[in-house]
Design an enzyme around this catalytic site. Structure first.
Site: not given
Ligand code: ADP
Length: 165
Positions: A16, A40, A89, A127
């Protein structure tokens, strides 16, 4: 330009953070919007997640960290952004992200979604993976910012040595 980067960030990972840093270089301003999803139960409270992101992005100019609990496009409108930023990803992300992007465009054609490909060394980071590793006492300092590593250690009651970096 001003980008909205919405997500759960439960918790923030280095993947992130990498996206936020690259978003800042590309667009100038990035509003990180933490979703407060009543459906959630997150591992970290909204306040903790906001604090993690604010602490980890302290070195960046142009980052704003907010929470939201409605539609992403509504938040985008309120924040006066030009675009929505999301990360990709793997193919598994693509289907979901495309569906969300199309949904958002159907709700409001004014916002484009811009995708940044993950940096290769962060491609395995999510996460949920981070929480699984931390739950069993594995090292996470190469996966998350320091503030998050400390929060994970506290959450899972890890013994002191596991919190050392
Ligand atoms: P959500 O529940 O909205 O998917 P996340 O916190 O899981 O929220 O992810 C937010 C965004 O960050 C998403 O677009 C996800 O694909 C991107 N993301 C998460 N991890 C990575 C990573 N390691 N590299 C690039 N983008 C990421």
């Amino acid at each position: 330009m001003r980008a909205l980067y919405p997500g759960s960030f439960d918790p923030l990972t280095l993947g992130h953070l990498d996206l936020i840093e690259r978003g800042c270089s590309l667009f100038g301003d990035v509003v990180v919007a933490v979703l407060q999803n009543p459906g959630k139960t997150p591992a970290f409270s909204l306040e903790r997640r906001l604090n993690q992101i604010r602490t980890a992005t302290n070195h960046l100019n142009g980052v704003e960290v907010i929470s939201f609990d409605g539609l992403t496009v509504q938040c985008a409108r309120e924040q006066g952004v030009n675009l929505i930023l999301r990360g990709l990803r793997a193919m598994s992300d693509f289907e979901y992200e495309l569906q969300i992007a199309h949904t958002n465009r159907s709700l409001s054609a004014e916002f484009e979604t811009v995708f940044l490909a993950t940096s290769a060394h962060h491609s395995f980071l999510s996460s949920s993976v981070v929480k699984e590793v931390a739950r069993f006492g594995g090292p996470v300092s190469h996966m998350v910012p320091e503030v998050v590593a400390d929060d994970l250690a506290r959450l899972f009651n890890l013994p002191f040595p596991a919190r050392m970096r």
